[in-house]
Design a protein around this motif. Structure first.
Motif, short mmCIF file in Angstrom:
data_model
loop_
_atom_site.label_atom_id
_atom_site.label_comp_id
_atom_site.label_asym_id
_atom_site.label_seq_id
_atom_site.Cartn_x
_atom_site.Cartn_y
_atom_site.Cartn_z
N GLY A 152 -2.51 18.96 -24.73
CA GLY A 152 -3.21 20.04 -24.04
C GLY A 152 -4.59 20.30 -24.59
O GLY A 152 -5.53 20.63 -23.84
N TYR A 153 -4.77 20.15 -25.90
CA TYR A 153 -6.08 20.39 -26.51
C TYR A 153 -7.10 19.37 -26.03
O TYR A 153 -8.20 19.71 -25.60
N SER A 154 -6.72 18.10 -26.09
CA SER A 154 -7.63 17.05 -25.61
C SER A 154 -7.86 17.15 -24.11
O SER A 154 -8.94 16.83 -23.62
N MET A 155 -6.86 17.61 -23.37
CA MET A 155 -7.01 17.79 -21.93
C MET A 155 -8.11 18.79 -21.62
O MET A 155 -8.96 18.57 -20.74
N LEU A 156 -8.16 19.91 -22.35
CA LEU A 156 -9.19 20.91 -22.11
C LEU A 156 -10.58 20.37 -22.45
O LEU A 156 -11.56 20.65 -21.75
N ILE A 157 -10.68 19.59 -23.53
CA ILE A 157 -11.98 19.01 -23.89
C ILE A 157 -12.44 18.03 -22.82
O ILE A 157 -13.61 18.04 -22.40
N LEU A 158 -11.54 17.17 -22.35
CA LEU A 158 -11.92 16.21 -21.31
C LEU A 158 -12.22 16.91 -20.00
O LEU A 158 -13.11 16.48 -19.25
N LEU A 159 -11.51 17.97 -19.69
CA LEU A 159 -11.78 18.72 -18.47
C LEU A 159 -13.17 19.35 -18.52
O LEU A 159 -13.90 19.35 -17.52
N ALA A 160 -13.53 19.88 -19.68
CA ALA A 160 -14.88 20.42 -19.83
C ALA A 160 -15.93 19.32 -19.67
O ALA A 160 -17.00 19.54 -19.07
N GLY A 161 -15.64 18.11 -20.21
CA GLY A 161 -16.57 17.00 -20.03
C GLY A 161 -16.70 16.58 -18.58
O GLY A 161 -17.80 16.27 -18.10
N LEU A 162 -15.59 16.57 -17.85
CA LEU A 162 -15.63 16.23 -16.42
C LEU A 162 -16.44 17.25 -15.63
O LEU A 162 -17.20 16.89 -14.72
N GLN A 163 -16.29 18.51 -15.96
CA GLN A 163 -17.01 19.55 -15.23
C GLN A 163 -18.50 19.57 -15.55
O GLN A 163 -19.28 20.15 -14.80
N SER A 164 -18.90 18.92 -16.66
CA SER A 164 -20.32 18.85 -17.00
C SER A 164 -21.04 17.68 -16.35
O SER A 164 -22.26 17.58 -16.44
N ILE A 165 -20.29 16.77 -15.71
CA ILE A 165 -20.92 15.63 -15.02
C ILE A 165 -21.61 16.14 -13.76
O ILE A 165 -20.99 16.85 -12.96
N PRO A 166 -22.87 15.83 -13.55
CA PRO A 166 -23.57 16.33 -12.36
C PRO A 166 -22.88 15.87 -11.08
O PRO A 166 -22.53 14.69 -10.92
N ARG A 167 -22.71 16.79 -10.16
CA ARG A 167 -22.05 16.46 -8.90
C ARG A 167 -22.88 15.49 -8.08
O ARG A 167 -22.34 14.70 -7.29
N GLU A 168 -24.21 15.54 -8.26
CA GLU A 168 -25.07 14.66 -7.47
C GLU A 168 -24.79 13.19 -7.76
O GLU A 168 -24.90 12.34 -6.86
N VAL A 169 -24.43 12.89 -9.01
CA VAL A 169 -24.15 11.49 -9.36
C VAL A 169 -22.91 11.00 -8.62
O VAL A 169 -22.90 9.90 -8.05
N THR A 170 -21.86 11.81 -8.62
CA THR A 170 -20.64 11.42 -7.91
C THR A 170 -20.87 11.33 -6.41
O THR A 170 -20.38 10.40 -5.74
N GLU A 171 -21.62 12.25 -5.85
CA GLU A 171 -21.90 12.22 -4.42
C GLU A 171 -22.72 11.00 -4.04
O GLU A 171 -22.51 10.40 -2.99
N ALA A 172 -23.65 10.61 -4.92
CA ALA A 172 -24.43 9.39 -4.64
C ALA A 172 -23.54 8.16 -4.63
O ALA A 172 -23.72 7.25 -3.81
N ALA A 173 -22.56 8.12 -5.57
CA ALA A 173 -21.64 6.98 -5.58
C ALA A 173 -20.78 6.95 -4.33
O ALA A 173 -20.50 5.88 -3.78
N VAL A 174 -20.38 8.12 -3.83
CA VAL A 174 -19.60 8.18 -2.59
C VAL A 174 -20.44 7.68 -1.42
O VAL A 174 -19.96 6.92 -0.55
N ILE A 175 -21.70 8.09 -1.37
CA ILE A 175 -22.58 7.65 -0.28
C ILE A 175 -22.79 6.14 -0.32
O ILE A 175 -22.85 5.47 0.72
N ASP A 176 -22.84 5.57 -1.53
CA ASP A 176 -23.01 4.13 -1.67
C ASP A 176 -21.74 3.35 -1.36
O ASP A 176 -21.74 2.11 -1.40
N GLY A 177 -20.65 4.05 -1.06
CA GLY A 177 -19.42 3.37 -0.67
C GLY A 177 -18.49 3.04 -1.81
O GLY A 177 -17.57 2.21 -1.64
N ALA A 178 -18.66 3.65 -2.99
CA ALA A 178 -17.79 3.36 -4.12
C ALA A 178 -16.40 3.96 -3.89
O ALA A 178 -16.27 5.09 -3.41
N THR A 179 -15.39 3.19 -4.24
CA THR A 179 -14.01 3.69 -4.13
C THR A 179 -13.71 4.63 -5.29
O THR A 179 -14.52 4.79 -6.22
N GLY A 180 -12.54 5.25 -5.25
CA GLY A 180 -12.16 6.16 -6.32
C GLY A 180 -12.08 5.47 -7.67
O GLY A 180 -12.52 6.01 -8.69
N TRP A 181 -11.51 4.26 -7.70
CA TRP A 181 -11.43 3.52 -8.95
C TRP A 181 -12.81 3.13 -9.44
O TRP A 181 -13.09 3.18 -10.65
#
Length: 318
Positions: free
Chosen positions: A198-227
């Motif tokens: 649970g401790y590491s989960m919270l740290i990784l969740l905080a790291g995931l929430q700090s990733i800019p959403r624009e980067v993920t959206e750009a990858a989706v627009i470029d056709g990248a799959t979930g993997w």
């Protein structure tokens, strides 16, 4: 008067003009003010810094000195130099416990990181009841390791255990998880992973929430799959957080003692006899504090080398 009789009048020498220091960055105080603030800040943290040095480095230096002696409970001691370290290299029990600790770490760290990362990814994508599930997954971390070990010892029980009852329904037969030398370390690693992910989960969740959403959206627009988004976008940006999680989990794995003490007492046939367990027996059962201090310093060096290797492979900057 002429110039020939009076001489030429010398031009007045311009007086030096003081050039002001170039202005610093906007909103930043000048250097004298910053130095004064730094001294005041150091004055405020000095008591805590002194306590940290005394209670953190003091015992370390004391253990380093004790490792060069044959100090006993009676208080008698003599300086023996590196004899404890030479004895350690010839001690088969030390190499056995070191191998058990390394094998346990190989089970525990990947299991904990995968479990923490998978749970963090699920919570990051969750829309409803995210706070509730975050609290539920973190709850085992705040429970006592002794209580968790007792509960899991009952779950692994051959006759009345919950896990063997489920295996019996599947006609797989009972398994002696804590009595089989090949199953005991994975079983204890699973217990510790359930207790601490649970401790590491919270740290990784905080790291995931700090990733800019624009980067993920750009990858989706470029056709990248979930993997592909996970492999080429999320994990590279999450690498500093993953490095931190790997280091703290590896340090915790090398210091494992409580779960093994409660669940197996080091058995069967020392298959769960860790390096800290050996240190405990040496210092508090046989009162050989000099040799126990040498074991502690070796454990410190092993953890340090392991952390540096992880830093080299995962935590380095591009």
């Amino acid at each position: 008067m002429t110039a020939s009789t009076t001489g030429e009048l010398a031009a007045p020498t311009p007086e030096p003009v003081a050039v002001p220091d170039p202005p610093g960055p906007p909103g930043r105080p000048p250097k004298p003010v910053r130095r004064r603030e730094a001294r005041v800040g150091l004055l405020f943290v000095a008591p805590m810094l002194l306590l940290f040095l005394v209670f953190r480095f003091g015992p370390t230096l004391g253990a380093a000195f004790l490792s060069l002696t044959d100090y006993r409970l009676s208080g008698d001691w003599r300086f023996i130099g590196a004899e404890n370290y030479a004895r350690l290299l010839d001690d088969d029990l030390f190499w056995t416990s070191l191998g058990v600790t390394a094998l346990y770490t190989a089970f525990f760290v990947p299991l904990t990181v995968v479990l923490s990362l998978g749970t963090a990814l699920l919570l990051h994508r969750a829309v409803w009841l995210r706070g509730f599930f975050r609290g539920v997954f973190f709850l085992p971390y705040v429970t006592s390791i002794v209580l968790a070990a007792v509960i899991w010892k009952w779950i692994y029980d051959v006759e009345d255990g919950l896990l063997n009852a489920a295996l019996g329904v599947l006609s797989l037969g009972p398994l002696d998880f804590l009595g089989d030398e090949h199953l005991v370390l994975p079983a204890i690693a699973a217990t510790s992973a359930w207790k601490g992910f649970g401790y590491s989960m919270l740290i990784l969740l905080a790291g995931l929430q700090s990733i800019p959403r624009e980067v993920t959206e750009a990858a989706v627009i470029d056709g990248a799959t979930g993997w592909q988004r996970l492999r080429f976008v999320t994990l590279p940006l999450l690498r500093p957080v993953l490095f931190f999680v790997l280091v703290i989990e590896a340090i915790g794995a090398f210091q494992v003692f409580d779960a093994m003490y409660v669940m197996t007492a080091g058995g069967p046939v020392r298959a769960s006899y860790s390096l800290v367990y050996l240190l405990y027996d040496t210092g508090f059962k046989f009162f050989d504090f000099g040799y126990a201090s040498a074991l502690g310093l070796v454990l410190f060096l092993v953890v340090l080398v392991f952390s540096l290797i992880q830093r080299r492979l995962i935590g380095r900057d591009d």
